[in-house]
Design a protein around this motif. Structure first.
Motif, PDB file in Angstrom:
ATOM      1  N   MET A 160      13.386  -2.862  -9.987  1.00 14.23           N
ATOM      2  CA  MET A 160      14.106  -1.688 -10.485  1.00 14.23           C
ATOM      3  C   MET A 160      13.831  -1.372 -11.961  1.00 14.23           C
ATOM      4  O   MET A 160      14.713  -0.892 -12.658  1.00 14.23           O
TER       5      MET A 160
ATOM      6  N   ALA B  25      26.533 -13.549 -15.267  1.00 12.01           N
ATOM      7  CA  ALA B  25      27.168 -13.675 -16.592  1.00 12.01           C
ATOM      8  C   ALA B  25      26.760 -12.477 -17.432  1.00 12.01           C
ATOM      9  O   ALA B  25      25.713 -11.876 -17.193  1.00 12.01           O
ATOM     10  N   ASP B  26      27.603 -12.149 -18.401  1.00 10.62           N
ATOM     11  CA  ASP B  26      27.262 -11.059 -19.322  1.00 10.62           C
ATOM     12  C   ASP B  26      26.343 -11.624 -20.404  1.00 10.62           C
ATOM     13  O   ASP B  26      26.794 -12.303 -21.325  1.00 10.62           O
TER      14      ASP B  26
ATOM     15  N   ASP C  81      13.507  -4.215 -19.430  1.00  8.86           N
ATOM     16  CA  ASP C  81      14.178  -2.945 -19.119  1.00  8.86           C
ATOM     17  C   ASP C  81      15.693  -3.115 -18.971  1.00  8.86           C
ATOM     18  O   ASP C  81      16.271  -2.607 -18.009  1.00  8.86           O
TER      19      ASP C  81
ATOM     20  N   PHE D 177      17.755  -9.981 -14.731  1.00  5.17           N
ATOM     21  CA  PHE D 177      16.530 -10.296 -13.976  1.00  5.17           C
ATOM     22  C   PHE D 177      16.349  -9.488 -12.700  1.00  5.17           C
ATOM     23  O   PHE D 177      15.312  -9.551 -12.065  1.00  5.17           O
ATOM     24  N   GLY D 178      17.389  -8.736 -12.290  1.00  5.93           N
ATOM     25  CA  GLY D 178      17.215  -7.862 -11.129  1.00  5.93           C
ATOM     26  C   GLY D 178      17.548  -8.541  -9.813  1.00  5.93           C
ATOM     27  O   GLY D 178      18.553  -9.251  -9.704  1.00  5.93           O
TER      28      GLY D 178
ATOM     29  N   LEU E  42      20.126 -14.604 -15.935  1.00  5.97           N
ATOM     30  CA  LEU E  42      21.503 -14.103 -16.019  1.00  5.97           C
ATOM     31  C   LEU E  42      21.538 -12.643 -15.596  1.00  5.97           C
ATOM     32  O   LEU E  42      20.711 -11.835 -16.047  1.00  5.97           O
TER      33      LEU E  42
ATOM     34  N   HIS F 279      21.142  -1.742 -22.487  1.00  2.69           N
ATOM     35  CA  HIS F 279      22.488  -1.729 -21.881  1.00  2.69           C
ATOM     36  C   HIS F 279      23.441  -2.660 -22.637  1.00  2.69           C
ATOM     37  O   HIS F 279      24.651  -2.588 -22.422  1.00  2.69           O
ATOM     38  N   PHE F 280      22.910  -3.563 -23.435  1.00  5.07           N
ATOM     39  CA  PHE F 280      23.733  -4.666 -23.935  1.00  5.07           C
ATOM     40  C   PHE F 280      24.801  -4.196 -24.912  1.00  5.07           C
ATOM     41  O   PHE F 280      24.520  -3.554 -25.922  1.00  5.07           O
TER      42      PHE F 280
ATOM     43  N   LEU G 209      24.463  -9.343 -14.632  1.00 12.62           N
ATOM     44  CA  LEU G 209      25.858  -8.906 -14.683  1.00 12.62           C
ATOM     45  C   LEU G 209      26.396  -8.683 -13.276  1.00 12.62           C
ATOM     46  O   LEU G 209      27.598  -8.722 -13.044  1.00 12.62           O
ATOM     47  N   ASN G 210      25.492  -8.464 -12.336  1.00 11.84           N
ATOM     48  CA  ASN G 210      25.882  -7.903 -11.055  1.00 11.84           C
ATOM     49  C   ASN G 210      25.911  -8.951  -9.934  1.00 11.84           C
ATOM     50  O   ASN G 210      24.897  -9.579  -9.630  1.00 11.84           O
TER      51      ASN G 210
HETATM   52  C1  LIG Z   1      16.820  -1.527 -15.018  1.00 11.36           C
HETATM   53  S1  LIG Z   1      17.433  -2.990 -14.321  1.00 11.36           S
HETATM   54  C2  LIG Z   1      16.043  -4.076 -14.521  1.00 11.36           C
HETATM   55  C3  LIG Z   1      16.072  -5.208 -13.539  1.00 11.36           C
HETATM   56  C4  LIG Z   1      14.856  -6.122 -13.540  1.00 11.36           C
HETATM   57  N1  LIG Z   1      14.491  -6.543 -14.853  1.00 11.36           N
HETATM   58  C5  LIG Z   1      13.676  -5.476 -12.845  1.00 11.36           C
HETATM   59  O1  LIG Z   1      12.709  -5.152 -13.510  1.00 11.36           O
HETATM   60  O2  LIG Z   1      13.703  -5.308 -11.613  1.00 11.36           O
HETATM   61  C6  LIG Z   1      18.588  -3.555 -15.548  1.00 11.36           C
HETATM   62  C7  LIG Z   1      19.315  -4.818 -15.126  1.00 11.36           C
HETATM   63  O3  LIG Z   1      20.019  -5.352 -16.240  1.00 11.36           O
HETATM   64  C8  LIG Z   1      21.255  -5.885 -15.794  1.00 11.36           C
HETATM   65  N2  LIG Z   1      22.167  -5.945 -16.941  1.00 11.36           N
HETATM   66  C9  LIG Z   1      22.633  -4.908 -17.680  1.00 11.36           C
HETATM   67  N3  LIG Z   1      23.468  -5.354 -18.638  1.00 11.36           N
HETATM   68  C10 LIG Z   1      23.516  -6.702 -18.510  1.00 11.36           C
HETATM   69  C11 LIG Z   1      24.214  -7.744 -19.197  1.00 11.36           C
HETATM   70  N4  LIG Z   1      25.026  -7.460 -20.217  1.00 11.36           N
HETATM   71  N5  LIG Z   1      24.045  -9.013 -18.790  1.00 11.36           N
HETATM   72  C12 LIG Z   1      23.225  -9.309 -17.740  1.00 11.36           C
HETATM   73  N6  LIG Z   1      22.543  -8.368 -17.040  1.00 11.36           N
HETATM   74  C13 LIG Z   1      22.685  -7.079 -17.425  1.00 11.36           C
HETATM   75  C14 LIG Z   1      21.687  -4.901 -14.702  1.00 11.36           C
HETATM   76  O4  LIG Z   1      22.611  -5.513 -13.818  1.00 11.36           O
HETATM   77  C15 LIG Z   1      20.361  -4.599 -14.028  1.00 11.36           C
HETATM   78  O5  LIG Z   1      20.114  -5.495 -12.998  1.00 11.36           O
END
Ligand SMILES: C[S@@+](CC[C@H](N)C(=O)[O-])C[C@H]1O[C@@H](n2cnc3c(N)ncnc32)[C@H](O)[C@@H]1O
Length: 371
Positions: free
Chosen positions: A56, A197-198, A230, A116-117, A142, A234-235, A144-145
């Motif tokens: 993603m 985890a966040d 990517d 990590f997706g 790690l 969001h952090f 979030l989801n």
């Molecule tokens: C655009 S996706 C990228 C996913 C993955 N890196 C890939 O290339 O398929 C962004 C990901 O970051 C995660 N994410 C966003 N904020 C986060 C946070 N504070 N801690 C951990 N994961 C986070 C989201 O849940 C989402 O899975």
């Protein structure tokens, strides 16, 4: 004229309603009989799960030979490849050019992968750096989801169950897609730890997550990396806590794909980008200019002299926008609408045209005594 009684009025009302229902039913039956009950809606019965991939990220839509990539999974995996190449971690067998810089496969590697997706990234990283042939490999992911964690764990387990785990057998890594049915060469299962985890707030981590992450600081890993593919924009409250932890506690370098604000963005363009970020639940000031981004890395503990920020926008926004248009057209006959993604595609077209936001590959390194 005598007025109808209340009961005959009620009877008339009920009879009217029943007549309307009857007429509608007749119309529905005659429509079905004259039409065709078959179409393409049975695609739902034909698909198999798990899906071949669940990447993603925005993707890197150009191959090393300059040709355009047509498929999302290949482009997304190629983005990971770009990061590993920039970090010098790509194993020789995964590098299309023998002259590309790659770390010796004999070094031990520890990776903290934030956001990590759904598992593809975890498996592909281990393949691309030839983790199974390295003396030591440890990976902590790690997310979030919770549902993505579950999906990722299932994908990783499936890949591990197909892994030969035999360092002497030839590598099966490919530069295209990963399928869980291909025999892979992966390290043992205990090398991977995935958590919900966040990642933006290390102070919120439970002790198990914290001890797993800090175990990556072990000096026996000559290559220690924080990876944010990517997701760092969001952090919240900012990227600073995780970058500081990586640089100062783990003594880890950082590799990331991130978005940065153009120096020449107008007031209105900047406002539009900030509102867009706000809608995507990003902090208001998440998009930094390149100068601000470099300063942030230095403030968090990275060596100013060893920061590389490469603009890869040419290979990102146009390719993804084109893919979203194409995907919308090919899925429409099946009754699948990409409405929300199509709107997002317009935004990427705007980024591609104006470059108000740029897609960048970031490498930051900590000063080491040995360097
Ligand atoms: C655009 S996706 C990228 C996913 C993955 N890196 C890939 O290339 O398929 C962004 C990901 O970051 C995660 N994410 C966003 N904020 C986060 C946070 N504070 N801690 C951990 N994961 C986070 C989201 O849940 C989402 O899975």
């Amino acid at each position: 004229m005598p007025l109808p009684s209340l009961s005959s009025f009620f009877l008339g009302f009920v009879a009217g309603c029943l007549t309307i229902i009857l007429l509608l039913a007749i119309a529905a039956v005659s429509l079905t009989r004259s039409g065709d009950i078959y179409g393409l809606g049975h695609w739902k019965l034909n698909i198999r799960t798990p899906f071949p991939s669940m990447w993603m990220n925005l993707g890197f839509w150009t191959r090393d030979d300059g040709t355009a990539i047509q498929h999302f999974d290949e482009a997304a995996r190629n983005m990971l490849r770009q990061l590993l190449q920039a970090a010098g971690l790509l194993s020789n067998s995964s590098s299309s050019s023998s002259s590309s810089s790659s770390s010796s496969s004999s070094s031990s590697v520890a990776v903290l992968d934030v956001g990590f997706g759904c598992g593809d990234q975890t498996v592909a990283l281990a393949e691309l750096i030839n983790a199974s042939t390295r003396p030591q490999f440890r990976y902590v992911g790690l997310t979030l989801n919770a549902t993505q964690l579950q999906e990722a764990q299932q994908r990783l387990d499936a890949a591990l169950s197909h892994s030969t785990q035999d360092p002497s057998s030839s590598s099966s890594s490919s530069t295209t897609t990963t399928t869980t049915t291909t025999s892979l060469n992966l390290p043992k299962a205990s090398s991977f730890q995935l958590y919900q985890a966040d990642a933006a707030q290390p102070t919120s981590w439970p002790p198990t997550v914290l001890s797993s992450v800090t175990s990556l600081a072990d000096a026996s890993f000559s290559e220690r990396w924080l990876m944010g593919l990517d997701c760092l924009y969001h952090f919240s409250p900012s990227r600073k806590p995780i970058l500081t932890l990586a640089a100062r506690t783990l003594h880890a370098n950082v590799m990331a794909f991130d978005l940065i604000l153009s120096d020449s963005a107008s007031f209105w363009q900047t406002l539009a980008v900030r509102i867009l970020g706000f809608v995507l639940l990003c902090p208001w000031r998440t998009f930094l200019t390149e100068r601000e981004y470099r300063e942030q890395l230095v403030e968090c503990g990275y060596d100013r002299e060893q920061i590389e920020i490469r603009d890869v926008s040419d290979h990102v926004f146009g390719g993804l926008a084109g893919h979203l248009r194409k995907q919308d057209a090919v899925l429409r006959p099946y009754g699948i609408s990409l409405t929300a993604y199509a709107l997002v595609g317009r935004v990427y077209e705007w980024f591609d045209r104006t470059r108000v936001l740029k897609g960048v590959v970031v490498i930051g390194r900590v000063k080491r005594k040995s360097q």
